[in-house]
Write an enzyme that holds these catalytic residues in place. Structure first.
Site, PDB file in Angstrom:
ATOM      1  N   THR A  52       0.829  -1.203   0.000  1.00 44.41           N
ATOM      2  CA  THR A  52       0.000   0.000   0.000  1.00 44.41           C
ATOM      3  C   THR A  52       0.862   1.252   0.000  1.00 44.41           C
ATOM      4  OG1 THR A  52      -1.640  -1.263   1.241  1.00 44.41           O
ATOM      5  CG2 THR A  52      -1.967   1.097   1.121  1.00 44.41           C
ATOM      6  N   TYR A 140       4.607 -12.449   5.422  1.00 43.19           N
ATOM      7  CA  TYR A 140       3.405 -11.923   4.779  1.00 43.19           C
ATOM      8  C   TYR A 140       2.973 -12.896   3.697  1.00 43.19           C
ATOM      9  CZ  TYR A 140       0.398  -8.508   2.315  1.00 43.19           C
ATOM     10  OH  TYR A 140      -0.649  -7.849   1.710  1.00 43.19           O
ATOM     11  N   LYS A 168       1.538 -11.934   8.808  1.00 47.10           N
ATOM     12  CA  LYS A 168       0.415 -11.179   8.268  1.00 47.10           C
ATOM     13  C   LYS A 168      -0.269 -12.085   7.255  1.00 47.10           C
ATOM     14  CE  LYS A 168      -1.003  -7.283   5.405  1.00 47.10           C
ATOM     15  NZ  LYS A 168      -0.578  -6.155   4.530  1.00 47.10           N
ATOM     16  N   VAL A 208      -3.084  -5.931  10.301  1.00 52.53           N
ATOM     17  CA  VAL A 208      -2.361  -4.986   9.453  1.00 52.53           C
ATOM     18  C   VAL A 208      -3.378  -4.551   8.399  1.00 52.53           C
ATOM     19  CG1 VAL A 208      -0.439  -4.585   7.890  1.00 52.53           C
ATOM     20  CG2 VAL A 208      -0.137  -6.086   9.868  1.00 52.53           C
TER      21      VAL A 208
END
Length: 302
Positions: A52, A140, A168, A208
């Protein structure tokens, strides 16, 4: 909520956008202002230079400068996790080292994307990054972007390393997560705003987020409610943010829509992105605005 072994990076983190000037330069001052706002509103952690945050198109000196500035500004109040993800292991190692030098409290390491390595390749890549510094690592897992998951056996192997402390999870596989939470002892962070209460119910430590740009206080309240066993209150608060979730996630372009939402709320000065991302059109901004108004986050007359 504070840092604990069960929550090594706090409970509520947002994968922060990287503010940019109209000509596309990284706006470090605006990034610091945004980080301060987020920490003032429910966050005890932040992810900088993640997807992001447009990590594929920001460069090493820019990444390091942003990490250092955010750590200086809010590092005494929140854990700062820096992206160290690449499909080039040597590049990911350099990002880890630079982020550690800039003062990051944690590293976010995605499975290598596009090349789709074997699980042995995923393991060796991630281990190389984890061993590059003394900074703790959050794995992640986001197969929708990478094309390859961390297999359960690979997660188990990586969890044996002292530096690997968290995951995550953006797989949507809540049942699989529940088993891995129990078997690995890793702190598990929901990576999908729409599934946060469900992940908490299955044992997640926190989130997150992307929608956290605009509803950090509410995410913190949901977390507190679950901690206190008041699931009805958690679900009640969650019901108030669904319009906001749709605003930033509904179109599938989180960085784009998150910047549009932040601009509408005066949290960043522009919605500029770097190609291949394209800033939201006026029509798209109107849709985001309508969702924010419906969520009670924006005055209809604004």
């Amino acid at each position: 909520m504070t840092q604990t072994p069960a929550r090594p990076f706090g409970a509520v983190l947002t994968a922060m956008v990287t503010p940019m000037t109209p000509d596309g330069a990284v706006d470090v001052e605006a990034g610091v202002a945004l980080a301060k706002h987020l920490v003032d509103h429910g966050h005890d952690g932040l992810v900088v230079n993640g997807t992001t945050g447009e990590s594929p198109t920001t460069h090493a000196p820019e990444k390091a400068e942003l990490v250092a500035a955010v750590v200086e500004a809010v590092g005494d109040r929140a854990r700062i996790v820096a992206g160290a993800s690449s499909n080039d292991t040597a590049h990911a190692v350099r990002m880890a080292e630079q982020s550690a030098e800039a003062g990051a409290h944690g590293l976010l390491v995605v499975s290598p994307y596009y090349s789709r390595p074997s699980q042995e390749g995923v393991y060796r890549h991630t281990l190389a990054v984890a061993e590059a510094t003394d900074v703790p690592v959050m794995l992640y897992d986001v197969p929708g972007r990478t094309g390859v998951r961390f297999a359960p056996a690979t997660i188990a192997r990586l969890a044996e390393h002292d530096n690997v402390v968290a995951m995550k999870d953006a797989t949507g596989d809540i049942y699989g997560a529940s088993k891995l939470i129990a078997s690995t002892g890793l702190a598990w962070y929901c990576g999908d705003d729409a599934l946060y209460p469900a992940y908490l119910a299955y044992g997640a430590s926190g989130i997150v987020s992307v929608v956290g740009h605009v509803v950090g206080d509410q995410l913190a309240e949901i977390t507190r409610a679950f901690d206190e066993g008041d699931h009805a209150r958690a679900w009640s608060v969650f019901s108030t943010i669904t319009e906001a979730i749709d605003a930033v996630n509904g179109a599938g372009f989180q960085a784009v829509m998150a910047k549009a939402a932040c601009e509408l709320l005066g949290l960043v000065p522009t919605r500029t992105l770097r190609l291949p991302q394209v800033a939201a059109t006026d029509d798209e901004v109107a849709v985001v605005r309508a969702h924010l108004v419906a969520a009670g986050l924006l005055d209809p007359s604004h």
